[in-house]
Structures are given as structure tokens and as C-alpha cells.
Design a protein around this motif. Structure first.
Motif, PDB file in Angstrom:
ATOM      1  N   TYR A  35      -0.622   0.108  15.830  1.00  0.00           N
ATOM      2  CA  TYR A  35      -0.952   1.168  15.091  1.00  0.00           C
ATOM      3  C   TYR A  35      -2.113   2.053  15.803  1.00  0.00           C
ATOM      4  CZ  TYR A  35       1.160  -2.008  11.814  1.00  0.00           C
ATOM      5  OH  TYR A  35       1.974  -2.603  11.150  1.00  0.00           O
ATOM      6  N   GLY A  37      -4.830   5.670  16.140  1.00  0.00           N
ATOM      7  CA  GLY A  37      -5.574   6.420  15.377  1.00  0.00           C
ATOM      8  C   GLY A  37      -6.161   7.257  16.544  1.00  0.00           C
ATOM      9  N   GLY A  54      -8.935   5.268  12.111  1.00  0.00           N
ATOM     10  CA  GLY A  54      -7.714   5.922  11.808  1.00  0.00           C
ATOM     11  C   GLY A  54      -6.544   5.045  12.149  1.00  0.00           C
ATOM     12  N   ALA A  58      -3.869   3.067   9.528  1.00  0.00           N
ATOM     13  CA  ALA A  58      -2.455   3.111   9.619  1.00  0.00           C
ATOM     14  C   ALA A  58      -1.947   1.957   9.527  1.00  0.00           C
ATOM     15  CB  ALA A  58      -2.085   3.651  11.018  1.00  0.00           C
ATOM     16  N   ALA A  61      -2.023   1.078   5.800  1.00  0.00           N
ATOM     17  CA  ALA A  61      -1.059   1.618   5.155  1.00  0.00           C
ATOM     18  C   ALA A  61       0.350   1.010   5.222  1.00  0.00           C
ATOM     19  CB  ALA A  61      -0.980   3.096   5.542  1.00  0.00           C
ATOM     20  N   ALA A  62       0.692   0.389   6.321  1.00  0.00           N
ATOM     21  CA  ALA A  62       1.772  -0.355   6.894  1.00  0.00           C
ATOM     22  C   ALA A  62       2.077  -1.561   6.104  1.00  0.00           C
ATOM     23  CB  ALA A  62       2.082  -0.368   8.217  1.00  0.00           C
TER      24      ALA A  62
END
Length: 131
Positions: A35, A37, A54, A58, A61-62
Motif C-alpha cells: 500500500y 501513500g 496515506g 490505503a 481501506a483495503a
């Protein structure tokens, strides 16, 4: 692609019109997925977002909540460690011995761990008696 290469690539799209200091970060989740950012500045400086934050966002969010490796890169004379807030964020999702690789665009690197970056970290164990 290595974790540092992933951080290097995402650094290029950082939004840093004010400081001109682009930072890229990549974290590897426990699943092995990467991930990424980058820093995103705002004219109201406190409202910006760090690259590490960031990448963690991510990951979450996954659907992952554990990171097992971190890489951060910037164009600086020496490897730049995460800010204090990002150190705490990394500690929220990684163990103390989680490796953190810091790098410069010129190729200089420094290896450390979350524990070395944030000794005496505040964690969930401190919240055990909260009701």
C-alpha cells in the motif's frame, strides 16, 4: 518491485507545491500486499497529510490492519525519519520489531524498526483499565 521502489514511484505524484518536499511511503500488509501513500500539502499547513499516513489509510481501506514492513523516501541529504505523529500511526499497526527502511532519492538508506523510532510507545495495553 521492492517496497522502496514502490515508495520511490509514488513519491513522484506527491502534492507538495508549498514546501517542494515530496515524500513517498509504502507499507506491506500481513497479506503481502503493498500500500502506497505520498504527502499531500494544503495551503493551511496543518491540514496536510503525510505519506506514511496515506499508505496506512490505503491499507486500512483495503481491509488490512497489520503492517509488516515500511519504506519511506525523500529527496534529502540523509534518510528522513517519519514525523512523531506518523511514528505513532506506524506503531498502531506494526509491531516493535517491524523493519522500517528510510531512503533518499540518491540511494542512501538507513534501516531501523518501529521500536527504535518510537521507544516507550503508547499502545492498547495502556488502555486496559479504561471503562
Amino acid at each position: 518491485m521492492s517496497l522502496m521502489d514502490s515508495a520511490r514511484e509514488v513519491r513522484e505524484v506527491a502534492y507538495a507545491p508549498y514546501s517542494k518536499f515530496k515524500v513517498g511511503a509504502a507499507v506491506r500488509g500481513a497479506s503481502g500486499a503493498i500500500y502506497r501513500g505520498c504527502n499531500v500539502e494544503n495551503v493551511a499547513y496543518p491540514e496536510g497529510t503525510c505519506a506514511e499516513a496515506g499508505a496506512i489509510a490505503a491499507m486500512v481501506a483495503a481491509g488490512e490492519t497489520e503492517l509488516v514492513e515500511v519504506a519511506v523516501i525523500a529527496d534529502s541529504p540523509s534518510p528522513v525519519p517519519p514525523c512523531g505523529g506518523c511514528r505513532q500511526k506506524l506503531a498502531e499497526f506494526g509491531k516493535g520489531d517491524t523493519p522500517v527502511l528510510l531512503g533518499t532519492v540518491a540511494g542512501q538508506t538507513m534501516e531501523t524498526t518501529i521500536q527504535e523510532l518510537l521507544p516507550g510507545r503508547f499502545d492498547a495495553d495502556h488502555m486496559r483499565n479504561a471503562e
